[in-house]
Design an enzyme around this catalytic site. Structure first.
Site, PDB file in Angstrom:
ATOM      1  N   GLU A 194      -8.239  11.418   1.074  1.00 30.57           N
ATOM      2  CA  GLU A 194      -8.612  10.662  -0.885  1.00 30.57           C
ATOM      3  C   GLU A 194      -9.880  10.912  -1.607  1.00 30.57           C
ATOM      4  O   GLU A 194     -10.950  11.238  -1.328  1.00 30.57           O
ATOM      5  CB  GLU A 194      -9.148   9.135  -0.183  1.00 30.57           C
ATOM      6  CG  GLU A 194      -8.176   8.430   0.928  1.00 30.57           C
ATOM      7  CD  GLU A 194      -9.096   6.620   1.016  1.00 30.57           C
ATOM      8  OE1 GLU A 194     -10.119   6.275   0.723  1.00 30.57           O
ATOM      9  OE2 GLU A 194      -8.230   6.212   1.384  1.00 30.57           O
ATOM     10  N   GLU A 199      -3.045   5.685   7.147  1.00 33.49           N
ATOM     11  CA  GLU A 199      -3.687   5.289   6.777  1.00 33.49           C
ATOM     12  C   GLU A 199      -3.216   3.705   6.390  1.00 33.49           C
ATOM     13  O   GLU A 199      -2.432   3.294   5.580  1.00 33.49           O
ATOM     14  CB  GLU A 199      -5.131   4.961   6.044  1.00 33.49           C
ATOM     15  CG  GLU A 199      -5.508   5.667   6.771  1.00 33.49           C
ATOM     16  CD  GLU A 199      -6.761   5.972   6.126  1.00 33.49           C
ATOM     17  OE1 GLU A 199      -7.451   4.623   5.914  1.00 33.49           O
ATOM     18  OE2 GLU A 199      -7.910   6.909   5.912  1.00 33.49           O
TER      19      GLU A 199
HETATM   20  S1  NCW Z   1     -13.363   2.696   1.518  1.00 42.06           S
HETATM   21  C1  NCW Z   1     -11.929   3.391   1.647  1.00 42.06           C
HETATM   22  N1  NCW Z   1     -11.073   3.251   2.673  1.00 42.06           N
HETATM   23  C2  NCW Z   1     -11.753   2.930   3.924  1.00 42.06           C
HETATM   24  C3  NCW Z   1     -12.470   3.324   5.460  1.00 42.06           C
HETATM   25  O1  NCW Z   1     -12.442   3.534   6.354  1.00 42.06           O
HETATM   26  C4  NCW Z   1     -11.336   5.238   4.457  1.00 42.06           C
HETATM   27  O2  NCW Z   1     -12.282   5.552   5.727  1.00 42.06           O
HETATM   28  C5  NCW Z   1     -10.721   5.365   3.826  1.00 42.06           C
HETATM   29  O3  NCW Z   1      -9.598   6.236   4.162  1.00 42.06           O
HETATM   30  C6  NCW Z   1     -10.407   2.428   4.498  1.00 42.06           C
HETATM   31  O4  NCW Z   1      -9.093   3.446   3.825  1.00 42.06           O
HETATM   32  C7  NCW Z   1     -10.405   4.183   3.426  1.00 42.06           C
HETATM   33  N2  NCW Z   1     -11.093   3.815   0.085  1.00 42.06           N
HETATM   34  C8  NCW Z   1     -10.997   3.615  -0.727  1.00 42.06           C
HETATM   35  C9  NCW Z   1     -10.678   2.239  -1.317  1.00 42.06           C
HETATM   36  C10 NCW Z   1     -11.050   2.932  -2.787  1.00 42.06           C
HETATM   37  C11 NCW Z   1     -10.971   1.233  -3.699  1.00 42.06           C
HETATM   38  C12 NCW Z   1     -10.855   1.276  -4.539  1.00 42.06           C
HETATM   39  C13 NCW Z   1     -12.220   0.721  -5.645  1.00 42.06           C
HETATM   40  C14 NCW Z   1     -11.524   0.700  -7.274  1.00 42.06           C
HETATM   41  C15 NCW Z   1     -12.703   1.058  -8.331  1.00 42.06           C
END
Ligand code: NCW
Length: 451
Positions: free
Chosen positions: A176, A356
């Site tokens: 990400e 994921e």
């Molecule tokens: S917070 C997030 N996550 C969670 C995390 O536990 C994991 O490590 C990540 O790979 C679950 O999966 C991913 N991702 C961020 C999401 C973005 C939210 C978008 C907000 C828009 C402003």
């Protein structure tokens, strides 16, 4: 059995490509703990989580799920669920404390034991090189905002391929990068907590460059092992103009350079209009677009977008009516199908690994030793159905990893948000199965003909 008898496993296996693997995922800082053991260096998440106000309840990853000490039990747990693939991440500061220079042999040995333990149990190890825990020493040298960090990352990738390349079965460069760049450097919600859009844009470019350089490094050492990158991708819903802009900002800003060798022109224009000249060197696109073997997709939800005069880019996101997870994210499996079909239509017949997919929910009740989490069972089953539908329509999706094997340190939300299919009691470190884990176990077994 007669030819007409019901054969549920055939129905269940229907449409999945040969060689498809079911698995689960975790990330180093979220599960390992042992933050100061065996020579591990400090990461930006150690630093960020220890500063008051950054994480709910002041939680840190110091102990997390204590996976560093409990990994054999956790591997046995995976076996009991019938997992076929395990996606974990390597903590860069555990294997190279300063993010440059000599490797830390004790850190490397731990990952070697983990990976060999997986292989002994018949589970395929998929390693992510960067799931957000940059060595603090690299941050002090400028972090991802400086090009040098991309060069150091390529050296780290080369080192990992040389010490683990004979046993790891899939490499993911980044997890990400959009989140790292924009939530870490524009919104400041994640480490290193910077709020500066031009910095975030420089970071996004250096992350992409580091991906391409790492692909080259991995190819040179392990030419036969699949290499990819994981992106967080959300289909956009809402006002068409705002949705197109958000799609270019969040999805295409990473998809296009990696898979087409170009940044979205309208996004370059939009960023330059708002933030001034872009620190993006077009000559790097050649490296950034090195062929990959698969695209890793993290799918959680569609994003709802509308025009907003306050948002820097003129569009903002909102939560729609309807079912939301504990993160406030909408539950909508049709978005996964839509995304998979779109990737094939726009970027060709590339192999896709779901790296994921899952959900956080509150109020899970313990009944007879099992955590009853019907919302998560419904989430997983509807998303696996959406995946199968896309596969039947010809999308080449080869792996699925539930996020997450365990409840864990959910970044700025601390331990409050629970994504696991297995509950962790943080007082005792006990692992307690949730209904979703049992459901997933049965789903895998049914697909394989054992159910
Ligand atoms: S917070 C997030 N996550 C969670 C995390 O536990 C994991 O490590 C990540 O790979 C679950 O999966 C991913 N991702 C961020 C999401 C973005 C939210 C978008 C907000 C828009 C402003």
């Amino acid at each position: 059995m007669t030819a007409t008898a019901p054969q549920p496993w055939l129905a269940a296996a229907d449409g999945l490509p040969a060689g498809f693997r079911f698995g689960a995922a975790t990330a180093s800082y979220q599960v390992e703990g042992a933050a100061r053991e065996d020579g591990r260096g400090e990461s930006i998440w150690d630093r960020f989580s220890h500063l008051p106000g950054n994480v709910v309840n002041g939680d840190t990853g110091d102990v997390a799920c204590d996976h560093y000490h409990r990994w054999t039990d956790d591997l046995d747990l995976m076996v009991s669920l019938g997992l076929e693939s395990y996606r974990f991440s390597i903590a860069w500061p555990r294997v190279q404390p300063d993010g440059r220079g000599p490797l830390n042999a004790r850190g490397v040995a731990w990952y070697r034991r983990l990976v060999e333990g997986l292989l002994e149990r018949g589970i395929e190890p998929v390693a992510t090189l960067y799931h957000w825990d940059l060595p603090q020493a690299r941050q002090e040298a400028g972090g991802w905002a400086v090009r040098d960090t991309a060069l150091r990352f390529a050296e780290y990738a080369d080192s990992m391929a040389s010490v683990l390349g004979d046993v790891v079965e899939g490499w993911i460069t980044h997890n990400e990068p959009w989140v790292v760049a924009f939530l870490g450097h524009a919104h400041g919600r994640k480490a290193p907590g910077i709020r500066d859009w031009p910095t975030a844009l420089a970071v996004s470019h250096n992350l992409l460059l580091s991906h391409g350089l790492a692909v080259d490094a991995l190819r040179a050492r392990v030419p036969d092992t699949p290499v990819g990158i994981t992106l967080n991708l959300n289909p956009m819903r809402g006002e068409p103009e705002a949705a197109a802009l958000m799609d270019a900002h969040q999805n295409r800003w990473f998809l296009d350079p990696v898979l087409r060798g170009t940044y979205p022109a309208e996004m370059i224009e939009a960023y330059e209009r708002v933030f001034g000249a872009l620190p993006v060197n077009p000559e790097d696109l050649d490296v950034i677009s090195r062929p990959i073997d698969f695209l890793g997709v993290n799918y959680y939800n569609p994003t709802y977008v509308r025009a907003s005069s306050e948002a820097p880019l003129g569009a903002s996101t909102y939560a729609p009516r309807g079912a939301l997870t504990a993160m406030g994210w909408p539950v909508d499996a049709s978005g996964l199908h839509e995304l998979l079909v779109r990737l094939r239509a726009d970027y060709g017949d590339l192999e896709i690994w779901i790296t994921e997919n899952g959900a956080a929910f509150d109020d899970e009740k313990l009944v007879d030793g099992v955590v009853e989490d019907p919302s998560r069972v419904a989430y997983l089953s509807s998303h696996l159905e959406a995946l199968r539908r896309a596969a039947r329509e010809g999308v080449n999706v080869k792996r699925y990893h539930a996020w997450s094997l365990l409840d864990n340190f959910e970044w700025e939300h601390g331990y409050d948000k629970r994504f696991g299919i297995v509950r962790v009691d943080y007082e005792t470190q006990e692992r307690i199965l949730k209904r979703s884990a049992l459901w997933y176990r049965d789903h895998i077994a049914a697909t394989r003909g054992g159910g």
